[in-house]
Design an enzyme around this catalytic site. Structure first.
Site, PDB file in Angstrom:
ATOM      1  N   CYS A 111       2.036  33.875   9.851  1.00 11.81           N
ATOM      2  CA  CYS A 111       2.604  34.604  10.977  1.00 11.81           C
ATOM      3  C   CYS A 111       3.387  33.642  11.840  1.00 11.81           C
ATOM      4  CB  CYS A 111       1.497  35.248  11.788  1.00 11.81           C
ATOM      5  SG  CYS A 111       0.950  36.730  11.013  1.00 11.81           S
ATOM      6  N   GLU A 112       4.491  33.191  11.352  1.00  9.75           N
ATOM      7  CA  GLU A 112       5.283  32.204  12.050  1.00  9.75           C
ATOM      8  C   GLU A 112       6.672  32.219  11.413  1.00  9.75           C
ATOM      9  OE1 GLU A 112       3.160  29.399  13.724  1.00  9.75           O
ATOM     10  OE2 GLU A 112       4.744  27.928  13.957  1.00  9.75           O
ATOM     11  N   GLY A 153       1.900   5.097  -0.735  1.00 11.95           N
ATOM     12  CA  GLY A 153       1.215   6.375  -0.853  1.00 11.95           C
ATOM     13  C   GLY A 153       2.132   7.352  -1.577  1.00 11.95           C
ATOM     14  N   ARG A 154       3.179   7.764  -0.856  1.00 14.02           N
ATOM     15  CA  ARG A 154       4.097   8.782  -1.371  1.00 14.02           C
ATOM     16  C   ARG A 154       4.649   8.446  -2.762  1.00 14.02           C
ATOM     17  NH1 ARG A 154       7.098  11.880   2.228  1.00 14.02           N
ATOM     18  NH2 ARG A 154       6.815  10.237   3.767  1.00 14.02           N
ATOM     19  N   TYR A 169       1.123  14.094   1.068  1.00 12.45           N
ATOM     20  CA  TYR A 169       1.091  14.687   2.408  1.00 12.45           C
ATOM     21  C   TYR A 169       1.214  16.217   2.353  1.00 12.45           C
ATOM     22  CZ  TYR A 169       1.891   9.776   3.355  1.00 12.45           C
ATOM     23  OH  TYR A 169       1.787   8.402   3.356  1.00 12.45           O
ATOM     24  N   GLU A 173       0.828  -1.217   0.000  1.00 10.41           N
ATOM     25  CA  GLU A 173       0.000   0.000   0.000  1.00 10.41           C
ATOM     26  C   GLU A 173       0.853   1.253   0.000  1.00 10.41           C
ATOM     27  OE1 GLU A 173      -2.354  -1.012   3.400  1.00 10.41           O
ATOM     28  OE2 GLU A 173      -0.789  -0.393   4.793  1.00 10.41           O
TER      29      GLU A 173
HETATM   30  N1  LLP Z   1       0.273   2.064   5.156  1.00  9.21           N
HETATM   31  C1  LLP Z   1       0.246   2.522   6.405  1.00  9.21           C
HETATM   32  C2  LLP Z   1      -0.359   1.707   7.442  1.00  9.21           C
HETATM   33  C3  LLP Z   1       0.784   3.765   6.702  1.00  9.21           C
HETATM   34  O1  LLP Z   1       0.757   4.213   7.945  1.00  9.21           O
HETATM   35  C4  LLP Z   1       1.347   4.548   5.655  1.00  9.21           C
HETATM   36  C5  LLP Z   1       1.893   5.865   5.926  1.00  9.21           C
HETATM   37  C6  LLP Z   1       1.347   4.025   4.348  1.00  9.21           C
HETATM   38  C7  LLP Z   1       0.816   2.779   4.145  1.00  9.21           C
HETATM   39  C8  LLP Z   1       1.910   4.774   3.186  1.00  9.21           C
HETATM   40  O2  LLP Z   1       3.260   5.015   3.314  1.00  9.21           O
HETATM   41  P1  LLP Z   1       4.088   5.716   2.123  1.00  9.21           P
HETATM   42  O3  LLP Z   1       4.118   4.756   0.975  1.00  9.21           O
HETATM   43  O4  LLP Z   1       3.377   6.977   1.749  1.00  9.21           O
HETATM   44  O5  LLP Z   1       5.425   5.936   2.678  1.00  9.21           O
HETATM   45  N2  LLP Z   1       3.035  12.676   6.880  1.00  9.21           N
HETATM   46  C9  LLP Z   1       4.316  12.023   6.700  1.00  9.21           C
HETATM   47  C10 LLP Z   1       4.167  10.592   6.252  1.00  9.21           C
HETATM   48  C11 LLP Z   1       3.374   9.762   7.204  1.00  9.21           C
HETATM   49  C12 LLP Z   1       3.187   8.371   6.708  1.00  9.21           C
HETATM   50  C13 LLP Z   1       2.146   7.696   7.501  1.00  9.21           C
HETATM   51  N3  LLP Z   1       1.855   6.392   7.083  1.00  9.21           N
HETATM   52  C14 LLP Z   1       5.127  12.829   5.683  1.00  9.21           C
HETATM   53  O6  LLP Z   1       4.647  13.850   5.219  1.00  9.21           O
HETATM   54  O7  LLP Z   1       6.261  12.478   5.381  1.00  9.21           O
END
Ligand code: LLP
Length: 467
Positions: A390-391, A321-322, A419, A319
């Protein structure tokens, strides 16, 4: 102002264009800086998806998230097809929609055959609204509310159970509602360390997520006794923005051991989900593995370990995301004021900041930028790109190499698909930007710009406070 470029060399924003052209089927989006369709046109302006970025800003306003459909679809297809190539069993790629949850993005991922990982009722609702089939939705989260669990049960998605409290609540709910055969997965904490920011690391033992693998006996015994539950799989996620390859190999091996143990308890678990985590290239020195380099070893370890343990191959899920979406999007801002602090630095301010991209202030994340209307001009300045909040810490890029800029220039920050919108806020009551999707010279809104009316839309003024 000191340029860090070697003397005598003149670089321009064109150096961030994709290395190969997009006819190369092997080009891995997460290893590029600008989106795959990025070009410079005859006006020396940045073009994405055949659309001139400066024209997009004129048309849709600023700041603006610009999502390149081709880059997103390429990443989806590469994940999907690489699993097909290297894994003889069934596989299913899910898009971790926390990276950017909106109806259009979920619809694109689903149209490429991906399922969706959601972590809240809101993300679930978004995926369902996009028309994603519930069998392809997996609901995560360490503290799902009762209302969220009910929504999940009603929708028919798979619930990724995170802890004992949730497990027992679910059994009770199912009994009350006379439901049976509820598809669940169990999330476990594998205790695998990886090198990433502390806040985005989730697989080490000191984590708020998942069951402790030391409790497996108790857990499998309990689950086996619950006729209302149908435990289809095991899940783990070890962190995000990971460049190393070993942690996921280790994870794959550990998960097969868990699978084998489940068999000893008479559970027939048929799915393993290895989570997400593949990193992307935000800066020139970032060197993440390609999608194929990430997927292939996972497939190999699962096959080798299953064959050694004499287990049938599970359905393999992941799964990301990024790495699916980050590179497909840029954020275009308009440059306004600037301030020279003698002998220290120059601040160049843009019309957004920590409200549309909270990553620099939250994780000290680094970004690159180009000036969309001066793509070939030499990068002669090193400035701090400041947001408008403002930071003092609201700095989008601390050391940005830019050509000489003027108010009205369009500054484009690269790699903002993951994100950014999903973590955006209305700090200082800034309306969230619009987002457009671009392809073949056409741009369509996927998120409308918020208005001031939207900002106060949920405000209430009790009668006795009226002035
Ligand atoms: N699955 C689970 C259970 C997760 O917690 C996450 C990300 C993913 C998949 C996806 O991970 P990715 O492929 O995107 O690395 N806000 C932070 C990133 C937090 C990620 C949280 N979990 C940032 O901006 O770097």
């Amino acid at each position: 102002m000191v340029s860090t470029h070697p003397p005598g060399t003149q670089y321009s924003g064109t150096k961030y264009l994709p290395k190969a052209n997009n006819n190369d089927p092997k080009i891995s989006p997460n290893q590029q800086l600008l989106p795959l369709t990025a070009k410079v046109n005859s006006r020396d302006c940045l073009e994405i998806g055949g659309c001139d970025v400066t024209t997009l800003v004129e048309q849709f306003g600023s700041p603006l998230y610009i999502l390149d459909e081709e880059t997103l679809r390429t990443a989806c297809r590469q994940y999907r097809d690489t699993f097909k190539q290297y894994y003889p069993g069934q596989s299913q790629v899910l898009y971790a929609s926390k990276a950017w949850s909106c109806v259009a993005v979920c619809a694109i991922a689903a149209s490429e055959g991906l399922g969706i990982d959601v972590v809240s009722g809101g993300e679930l609702y978004t995926a369902l609204t996009a028309g994603v089939s519930p069998e392809l939705i997996y609901f995560h989260g360490n503290n799902k509310s009762l209302a969220e669990l009910v929504l999940a049960l009603e929708s028919g998605c798979t619930i990724v159970v995170d802890n004992w409290y949730e497990l027992k609540t679910l059994v009770k709910l199912a009994q009350e509602k006379s439901l049976s055969d509820i598809p669940i997965m169990l999330r476990l904490t594998p205790g695998i360390e990886c090198h990433t920011h502390e806040y985005i690391r989730t697989g080490h033992l000191d984590s708020k997520f998942g069951f402790d693998p030391n409790d497996l006996d108790q857990l499998f015994t309990f689950v086996k006794q619950q006729s209302v539950l149908n435990c289809v799989g095991l899940h783990a996620h070890i962190g995000s923005q990971i460049f190393e390859r070993q942690p996921h190999r280790d994870l794959a091996g550990v998960m097969v051991q868990w699978l084998s143990k489940a068999g000893e308890y008479g559970l027939s678990i048929t799915q393993l989900n290895v989570g997400g985590g593949l990193g992307i290239k935000y800066t020139e020195s970032d060197d993440p593995p390609s999608i194929e380099e990430w997927v292939k070893p996972i497939c190999e370890v699962i096959q080798e370990s299953c064959s050694a343990a004499n287990l049938p191959l599970p359905k393999l899920l992941c799964e990301p995301g990024r790495s699916l979406i980050a590179t497909s999007c840029v954020t275009a801002y308009t440059i306004g004021s600037s301030k020279l602090v003698p002998d220290i630095r120059t601040y160049v301010s843009v019309d957004g900041g920590m409200s549309d991209n909270p990553r620099p202030i939250t994780y000290q994340s680094l970004y690159l930028s180009v000036v969309a209307n001066r793509m070939s001009e030499p990068l002669t300045e090193t400035v701090a790109v400041a947001g408008k909040h403002c930071e003092s810490g609201d700095i989008v890029i601390k050391h940005a190499h830019l050509p000489k800029t003027e108010p009205g220039d369009i500054l484009v920050v690269i790699g903002t698909g993951a994100y950014n919108y999903s973590m955006a806020s209305n700090y200082n009551r800034l309306p969230r930007p619009a987002a457009v999707i671009v392809a073949n010279g056409e741009a369509n809104l996927i998120l409308q710009r918020e208005t001031y009316e939207d900002l106060i839309g949920k405000d209430c003024l009790p009668e006795r406070l009226k002035i």
